[in-house]
Scaffold this motif. Structure first.
Motif, PDB file in Angstrom:
ATOM      1  N   ASP A 184      11.751 -53.452  82.247  1.00 34.00           N
ATOM      2  CA  ASP A 184      10.582 -53.005  81.468  1.00 34.00           C
ATOM      3  C   ASP A 184       9.367 -52.724  82.333  1.00 34.00           C
ATOM      4  OD1 ASP A 184      12.083 -53.160  79.185  1.00 34.00           O
ATOM      5  OD2 ASP A 184      11.290 -55.095  78.530  1.00 34.00           O
ATOM      6  N   HIS A 185       9.137 -53.568  83.340  1.00 32.62           N
ATOM      7  CA  HIS A 185       7.912 -53.393  84.122  1.00 32.62           C
ATOM      8  C   HIS A 185       7.957 -52.165  85.036  1.00 32.62           C
ATOM      9  CE1 HIS A 185      10.474 -55.635  87.019  1.00 32.62           C
ATOM     10  NE2 HIS A 185       9.774 -55.002  87.942  1.00 32.62           N
ATOM     11  N   LEU A 186       9.130 -51.527  85.131  1.00 37.43           N
ATOM     12  CA  LEU A 186       9.247 -50.331  85.964  1.00 37.43           C
ATOM     13  C   LEU A 186       9.243 -49.041  85.150  1.00 37.43           C
ATOM     14  CD1 LEU A 186      11.983 -51.473  88.537  1.00 37.43           C
ATOM     15  CD2 LEU A 186       9.509 -51.328  88.908  1.00 37.43           C
ATOM     16  N   LEU A 187       9.219 -49.163  83.830  1.00 38.86           N
ATOM     17  CA  LEU A 187       9.358 -47.972  82.994  1.00 38.86           C
ATOM     18  C   LEU A 187       8.201 -46.983  83.187  1.00 38.86           C
ATOM     19  CD1 LEU A 187      10.753 -49.471  79.668  1.00 38.86           C
ATOM     20  CD2 LEU A 187      11.982 -48.178  81.430  1.00 38.86           C
ATOM     21  N   GLU A 188       7.002 -47.486  83.444  1.00 42.96           N
ATOM     22  CA  GLU A 188       5.867 -46.571  83.636  1.00 42.96           C
ATOM     23  C   GLU A 188       6.002 -45.763  84.932  1.00 42.96           C
ATOM     24  OE1 GLU A 188       2.016 -48.373  84.798  1.00 42.96           O
ATOM     25  OE2 GLU A 188       3.051 -50.308  84.555  1.00 42.96           O
ATOM     26  N   TYR A 189       6.886 -46.210  85.813  1.00 49.26           N
ATOM     27  CA  TYR A 189       7.104 -45.490  87.081  1.00 49.26           C
ATOM     28  C   TYR A 189       8.404 -44.675  87.052  1.00 49.26           C
ATOM     29  CZ  TYR A 189       3.781 -49.100  88.583  1.00 49.26           C
ATOM     30  OH  TYR A 189       2.696 -49.931  88.692  1.00 49.26           O
ATOM     31  N   ARG A 190       9.036 -44.559  85.890  1.00 46.79           N
ATOM     32  CA  ARG A 190      10.395 -44.012  85.843  1.00 46.79           C
ATOM     33  C   ARG A 190      10.491 -42.563  86.330  1.00 46.79           C
ATOM     34  NH1 ARG A 190       8.515 -44.531  80.659  1.00 46.79           N
ATOM     35  NH2 ARG A 190       8.709 -42.780  79.189  1.00 46.79           N
ATOM     36  N   LYS A 191       9.460 -41.767  86.073  1.00 44.96           N
ATOM     37  CA  LYS A 191       9.528 -40.370  86.496  1.00 44.96           C
ATOM     38  C   LYS A 191       9.486 -40.230  88.018  1.00 44.96           C
ATOM     39  CE  LYS A 191       9.793 -38.659  82.363  1.00 44.96           C
ATOM     40  NZ  LYS A 191      11.054 -38.034  81.897  1.00 44.96           N
ATOM     41  N   VAL A 192       8.623 -41.009  88.654  1.00 50.04           N
ATOM     42  CA  VAL A 192       8.554 -40.926  90.111  1.00 50.04           C
ATOM     43  C   VAL A 192       9.803 -41.533  90.749  1.00 50.04           C
ATOM     44  CG1 VAL A 192       7.281 -43.103  90.448  1.00 50.04           C
ATOM     45  CG2 VAL A 192       7.058 -41.274  92.127  1.00 50.04           C
TER      46      VAL A 192
END
Length: 383
Positions: free
Chosen positions: A71-79
């Protein structure tokens, strides 16, 4: 740090001088490192939060890179997707699993992070080619070595009954070794690609495919085929192998083998080699070997002694969760139900899944013991 030739230790200097390299050979200059000079893991380590677990693993399925982001990595998923697309050779699509494998077909929803919207994959494994739609079937490249191990146990003329065959990672290599294969999978998409891969690898004449529930497949097709082969004197020196790779719930199907035949059906048959079962399960705890063996015995309703072959560790899944393979022989006493003991397993439905056209309930296999309960989905007919 080396600032001059004398900063190099004496032993290394002597070795360099043997190649006519001395202090006059040493030159200093600037080297510009760019994005292209760093591996994917190095880039991700540099850009993701230091105070939380980073992305440690991924799978490659043909041109598809599959990640399972916390969950804590979802905001970085595009990069993250872009980094993998740039750094993994041959990658054209990066996907993230968005939920657990919670349905009867073992597939899951996924989000395309980067690249093409193309889920049709082609992979090579154990000298075979497999093609499938990754979004609708189950495929795990981490099981390649295990598929190879089982293939090595099977010899020409043997029979393989693959209860949960998927797209054929056990079945196709076995057929390539001139074995007769009966391969089954409940998922219509898996069954479609299983047939496709049999033709693709030119072994469709040796593979008989089925699209049934595993229990029905065992009771009807496996049972019938076993009887027919035991009545054939030419088969007596060959082995029947049964693979059951559905680790979340395969052990719950073992009870079908207990009493699969009547004593009268086997009484007149000369069976030299009894079938061997390879059943997979997830075991949690400090002693996964003991847990896995106990799970098998509880569901088979038999205490395995001389019939036990081995308990093998396949791979680590997560902290104190291991994928195990239990191999044992289906003796005459098991097949006729003569060595059964009371089995205390009960089923408790604990959660509904809304929104499906058919009612699906999450059920727990509970033996009353302290070890891990096994959660799976069963499908119930609606009124």
């Amino acid at each position: 740090m080396v600032k001059c030739f004398d900063d190099i230790n004496e032993g290394d200097r002597s070795a360099l001088q043997n190649f006519n390299i001395n202090k006059d050979s040493l030159r200093f200059g600037k080297l510009n490192l760019t994005y292209d000079n760093w591996r994917a893991d190095e880039v991700l380590k540099a850009i993701l939060p230091e105070d939380k677990d980073s992305l440690t693993s991924y799978s490659v399925i043909g041109h598809i890179v599959h990640v399972n982001l916390r969950d804590h990595l979802l905001e970085y998923r595009k990069v993250i997707g872009q980094v993998f697309l740039d750094k993994i050779k041959g990658a054209r699509t990066v996907v993230n699993k968005t939920d657990i494998i919670d349905n009867m077909y073992r597939n899951f929803n996924m989000e395309i992070l980067c690249g093409e919207d193309c889920m049709l994959a082609q992979v090579r494994e154990n000298h075979c080619t497999f093609e499938f739609d990754f979004s609708s079937v189950y495929w795990n490249p981490r099981l390649c070595t295990e598929h190879e191990r089982i293939a090595k146990k099977i010899k020409q003329g043997d029979v393989l009954y693959d209860v949960f065959a998927g797209v054929g990672p056990f079945a196709i290599p076995a057929a390539k070794k001139k074995c007769i294969v009966l391969a089954n999978d409940l998922n219509p998409e898996s069954h479609k690609w299983l047939e496709h891969n049999a033709k693709l690898n030119k072994v469709n004449a040796l593979i008989h495919t089925f699209n049934k529930d595993g229990e029905v497949f065992i009771k009807e097709d496996v049972r019938s085929d076993m009887l027919q082969r035991w009545q054939n004197v030419d088969f007596r020196n060959n082995t029947m192998h049964i693979t059951m790779n559905l680790p979340a719930m395969a052990v719950t199907f073992l009870k079908v083998f207990n009493g699969l035949f009547t004593p009268e059906e086997l009484e007149s048959l000369e069976i030299k080699i009894f079938p061997v079962v390879y059943v997979y399960c997830f075991a949690k705890g400090d002693n996964p070997v003991t847990v896995a063996k106990k799970m098998v015995e509880e569901n088979l309703c038999v205490e395995l002694r001389e019939d036990m072959i081995d308990v093998f560790h396949v791979r680590n899944v997560s902290v104190k969760k291991e994928m195990m393979r239990v191999a044992f022989q289906l003796s005459k006493s098991i097949l006729t139900g003569e060595c059964s003991r009371h089995c205390k397993i009960s089923r408790k439905c604990v959660q509904n899944f809304p929104g499906d056209t058919q009612v699906k309930r999450l059920c727990v296999e509970d033996s009353g013991e302290d070890y891990e309960k096994h959660i799976h989905v069963i499908e119930l007919s609606t009124p």
